[in-house]
Design an enzyme around this catalytic site. Structure first.
Site, mmCIF file in Angstrom:
data_model
loop_
_atom_site.group_PDB
_atom_site.id
_atom_site.type_symbol
_atom_site.label_atom_id
_atom_site.label_comp_id
_atom_site.label_asym_id
_atom_site.label_seq_id
_atom_site.Cartn_x
_atom_site.Cartn_y
_atom_site.Cartn_z
ATOM 1 N N GLY A 269 -58.526 74.916 -56.810
ATOM 2 C CA GLY A 269 -59.713 75.760 -56.876
ATOM 3 C C GLY A 269 -59.596 76.975 -55.961
ATOM 4 N N GLN A 270 -60.647 77.771 -55.951
ATOM 5 C CA GLN A 270 -60.632 79.011 -55.180
ATOM 6 C C GLN A 270 -60.442 78.765 -53.679
ATOM 7 O OE1 GLN A 270 -63.242 83.123 -54.975
ATOM 8 N NE2 GLN A 270 -64.277 81.300 -55.705
ATOM 9 N N LEU A 271 -61.197 77.834 -53.123
ATOM 10 C CA LEU A 271 -61.075 77.534 -51.695
ATOM 11 C C LEU A 271 -59.769 76.812 -51.400
ATOM 12 C CD1 LEU A 271 -62.196 77.507 -48.832
ATOM 13 C CD2 LEU A 271 -63.525 75.454 -49.430
ATOM 14 N N ASP B 219 -58.594 62.119 -57.414
ATOM 15 C CA ASP B 219 -59.835 62.197 -58.205
ATOM 16 C C ASP B 219 -60.960 61.668 -57.329
ATOM 17 O OD1 ASP B 219 -61.948 62.005 -59.935
ATOM 18 O OD2 ASP B 219 -60.985 60.602 -61.323
ATOM 19 N N ILE B 220 -61.719 62.582 -56.743
ATOM 20 C CA ILE B 220 -62.731 62.151 -55.770
ATOM 21 C C ILE B 220 -63.847 61.328 -56.415
ATOM 22 C CG2 ILE B 220 -62.220 64.070 -54.202
ATOM 23 C CD1 ILE B 220 -64.920 65.331 -55.077
ATOM 24 N N ALA C 69 -65.268 70.584 -56.076
ATOM 25 C CA ALA C 69 -66.695 70.629 -56.414
ATOM 26 C C ALA C 69 -66.877 71.055 -57.863
ATOM 27 C CB ALA C 69 -67.434 71.603 -55.503
ATOM 28 N N THR D 50 -68.799 73.607 -59.744
ATOM 29 C CA THR D 50 -69.475 74.834 -59.311
ATOM 30 C C THR D 50 -70.004 75.691 -60.462
ATOM 31 O OG1 THR D 50 -67.356 75.989 -59.217
ATOM 32 C CG2 THR D 50 -68.137 74.976 -57.170
ATOM 33 N N TYR E 19 -77.237 72.126 -60.233
ATOM 34 C CA TYR E 19 -76.134 72.366 -59.296
ATOM 35 C C TYR E 19 -76.605 72.203 -57.849
ATOM 36 C CZ TYR E 19 -72.857 74.989 -56.375
ATOM 37 O OH TYR E 19 -72.022 75.382 -55.368
ATOM 38 N N TRP F 147 -71.984 82.890 -52.404
ATOM 39 C CA TRP F 147 -71.361 84.007 -53.131
ATOM 40 C C TRP F 147 -69.857 84.111 -52.862
ATOM 41 C CZ3 TRP F 147 -74.867 88.953 -53.475
ATOM 42 C CH2 TRP F 147 -76.182 88.591 -53.807
#
Length: 283
Positions: free
Chosen positions: A10-12, A37-38, A61, A63, A126, A151
């Site tokens: 993911g992005q983070l 796989d959380i 997450a 999102t 969400y 954001w």
């Protein structure tokens, strides 16, 4: 010092991989959803039994804010069950959990920046699942840092900045909402803040610092202001029109105001936080 990162693709997760070489003393282990796989407790236990991490950064997450309205079970599975599962295995293996949450836990009706003590009141699926995930962690054990952010964008994965740049290459004119106020957060800055929290905790193990924190870049703007700055920095000449939220209806309601007060995280961990404009220039 072993740091396990979930949601590596993911992005983070990608932002943490980007900065990892800056921390040679930390052994990062990045797990994608295929590796960890959380939402599956047994899988979490298997992974943790092999790695036995000192810290776990949960960058996994659900999102998709609008999609969550029609996929509540999927959002719940990742954002609530997933968070609870990680908390349970962190407790079992004496691992400190750093969990990322969101400004969407608030309704956006405030007139001043939200502090960690303000009462959450999510308006959509969400935000509700992220809040329930926070509560699940808190009910499981005490060794957690929950970091609420807002954001988030970066050079990685899908986000508002990349969408704006793509649209600028496809269209002559773009309309962007100008009556929702918040703070853009560079995911690389968020990643660095999470690592700083882990390093501080590792140097000074104390239960006093555990809890909820806010992190975003400094300053505030509307989505229209954010888009305008993106185009300015990237030398894109496009007809950008401000519109009210009412002209751009979405399945999920957005907070009108979701600026976060960062006093607590700056004081506790000695963070120096860039303005959102300065951070945007670094990409």
């Amino acid at each position: 010092m072993v740091v396990l990162v979930s949601g590596a693709n993911g992005q983070l997760g990608q932002s943490l991989q980007f900065i990892a070489p800056n921390y040679p003393d930390i052994h990062f282990i990045f797990c994608s959803s295929a590796d960890l796989d959380i939402s599956n407790l047994e899988n979490c236990q298997t992974v943790f039994s092999k790695i036995k991490p000192n810290y776990c950064i949960n960058a996994a997450a659900y999102t998709a804010v609008d999609k969550a309205e029609s996929e509540p079970e999927k959002a719940y599975l990742i954002n609530v069950i997933g968070a609870q599962n990680l908390a349970a295995v962190c407790k079992q293996y004496a691992t400190v959990l750093l969990h990322v949450s969101t400004d969407f836990v608030f309704d956006g009706n405030a007139s001043k920046p939200y502090s960690e003590d303000d009462i959450p009141n999510p308006t959509g699926v969400y935000g509700q699942t992220k809040l329930d995930g926070e509560k699940g962690i808190q009910a499981t054990f005490e060794n957690y840092y929950i970091i609420r952010t807002s954001w988030v964008y970066s050079q990685f994965a899908n986000n508002f900045m990349k969408t704006m740049l793509r649209l600028a290459s496809e269209r002559d004119s773009i309309s962007v909402v100008n009556d929702q106020i918040g703070t853009p957060t560079n995911a690389v800055d968020l990643a660095a803040a999470l690592v700083q929290i882990a390093l501080t905790d590792n140097r000074q193990p104390t239960t006093d610092n555990f809890g909820i924190y806010n992190f975003s870049n400094e300053g505030q703007c509307s989505w229209y202001d954010f888009a305008k700055k993106i185009f300015e920095i990237n030398n894109k000449n496009i007809d950008l029109k401000p519109i009210p939220t009412s002209s751009f209806p979405t399945p999920a309601k957005r907070p009108k105001f979701s600026v976060l007060d960062k006093t607590k995280i700056k004081n506790t961990f000695g963070l120096e936080i860039k303005s959102w404009e300065d951070s945007l220039k670094t990409i």
